[in-house]
Motif scaffolding. Structure first.
Motif, PDB file in Angstrom:
ATOM      1  N   ILE A 118       0.839  -1.202   0.000  1.00 48.09           N
ATOM      2  CA  ILE A 118       0.000   0.000   0.000  1.00 48.09           C
ATOM      3  C   ILE A 118       0.873   1.251   0.000  1.00 48.09           C
ATOM      4  O   ILE A 118       0.622   2.211  -0.740  1.00 48.09           O
ATOM      5  CB  ILE A 118      -0.930  -0.006   1.229  1.00 48.09           C
ATOM      6  N   ALA A 119       1.912   1.254   0.844  1.00 47.37           N
ATOM      7  CA  ALA A 119       2.802   2.417   0.917  1.00 47.37           C
ATOM      8  C   ALA A 119       3.475   2.678  -0.422  1.00 47.37           C
ATOM      9  O   ALA A 119       3.567   3.828  -0.881  1.00 47.37           O
ATOM     10  CB  ALA A 119       3.852   2.191   2.007  1.00 47.37           C
ATOM     11  N   ALA A 120       3.952   1.613  -1.068  1.00 54.51           N
ATOM     12  CA  ALA A 120       4.597   1.775  -2.375  1.00 54.51           C
ATOM     13  C   ALA A 120       3.604   2.286  -3.415  1.00 54.51           C
ATOM     14  O   ALA A 120       3.949   3.102  -4.278  1.00 54.51           O
ATOM     15  CB  ALA A 120       5.204   0.446  -2.817  1.00 54.51           C
ATOM     16  N   GLY A 121       2.370   1.822  -3.335  1.00 52.39           N
ATOM     17  CA  GLY A 121       1.349   2.274  -4.281  1.00 52.39           C
ATOM     18  C   GLY A 121       1.037   3.751  -4.135  1.00 52.39           C
ATOM     19  O   GLY A 121       0.867   4.467  -5.131  1.00 52.39           O
ATOM     20  N   TYR A 122       0.951   4.245  -2.903  1.00 48.15           N
ATOM     21  CA  TYR A 122       0.689   5.663  -2.684  1.00 48.15           C
ATOM     22  C   TYR A 122       1.830   6.510  -3.249  1.00 48.15           C
ATOM     23  O   TYR A 122       1.606   7.564  -3.856  1.00 48.15           O
ATOM     24  CB  TYR A 122       0.539   5.951  -1.187  1.00 48.15           C
TER      25      TYR A 122
END
Length: 256
Positions: A118-122
């Protein structure tokens, strides 16, 4: 004189084939004795069952095996992602992977990698917020490049900043912790007792024991300090070397 007695009925002999003579009398007596013993045993069990509410022997010791709870259904990746995002939107402090796994009843081995994803996607999508590890947990933060706009919205003309003295004292505690008040005052060159009390009241600094030699209280930064700075540990603080003057050693010798 020949024995001419009538044959014994089969039901009187427990369903056995009818016999004649002395043998039939002997078998009949055995059957009657067996029935009497069975009746006495039944009455004894019934008496024990009635006395003091004790259940019959046939029931004693018969307990139902505990029924194991059904495992929680495993969420799909999309469901797990959505559930994590929903929780992270409402938390007011960093939340650990273990707590998230317990709340969602999912293996912790799935929660950690999903948070990283999720962090990488943001970050890849260029959102104005990011998911970051901080103070041993996870929390959403606004991106530093938009800090000016966030400050204008949140502050709205109100000053909630720390004073210059408080910032300097907090920096000394952060880089020298654990440290005593006298040591902080010696580094800053002024008495810092009042500033330390302010930082403790705001929850940015806390006591963490005493110095063995002098017995003076030691101070360190709190998890709230890490949370406000968006750091996971104090090891992530930027190095001081680039901010020190070139002649720092000469200045240190001059102040001795």
């Amino acid at each position: 004189m020949p024995v001419t007695g009538e044959p014994t009925p089969a039901e009187d002999l427990g369903g056995r084939a009818p016999l004649h003579g002395p043998e039939s009398s002997k078998i009949a007596e055995e059957v009657v004795a067996e029935e009497a013993v069975a009746e006495e045993a039944g009455e004894a069990v019934a008496g024990e069952s009635v006395a003091e509410g004790v259940p019959p022997r046939s029931v004693v010791g018969r307990r139902r095996a505990p029924v194991a709870p059904e495992p929680a259904p495993e969420l799909s990746d999309a469901e797990l992602r959505g559930a994590l995002e929903a929780i992270l939107l409402v938390v007011d402090e960093p939340v650990s992977e273990l707590i998230l796994a317990q709340v969602l009843e999912q293996p912790a081995e799935r929660v950690g990698p999903m948070l990283d994803e999720i962090a990488a996607g943001y970050t890849a999508a260029g959102h104005g917020f990011e998911l970051r590890r901080a103070a041993g947990g996870w929390r959403l933060y606004t991106r530093p490049e938009y800090a000016t706009y966030v400050e204008q919205f949140v502050l709205d003309g109100q000053s909630v900043r720390l004073t210059q003295a408080a910032l300097e004292t907090l920096a000394v505690v952060a880089y020298k912790q654990p440290v005593t008040r006298s040591r902080i005052s010696a580094i800053r060159g002024v008495n810092c007792d009042g500033v330390i009390r302010t930082l403790v009241t705001r929850g940015l600094v806390e006591e963490c024991g005493t110095e063995p030699d002098s017995g003076a209280f030691l101070y360190r930064t709190t998890t709230l300090f890490l949370e406000k700075l968006g750091l996971n540990t104090v090891d992530e603080l930027p190095p001081l070397a680039p901010f020190l003057p070139d002649d720092v050693e000469e200045l240190a010798d001059a102040t001795r």
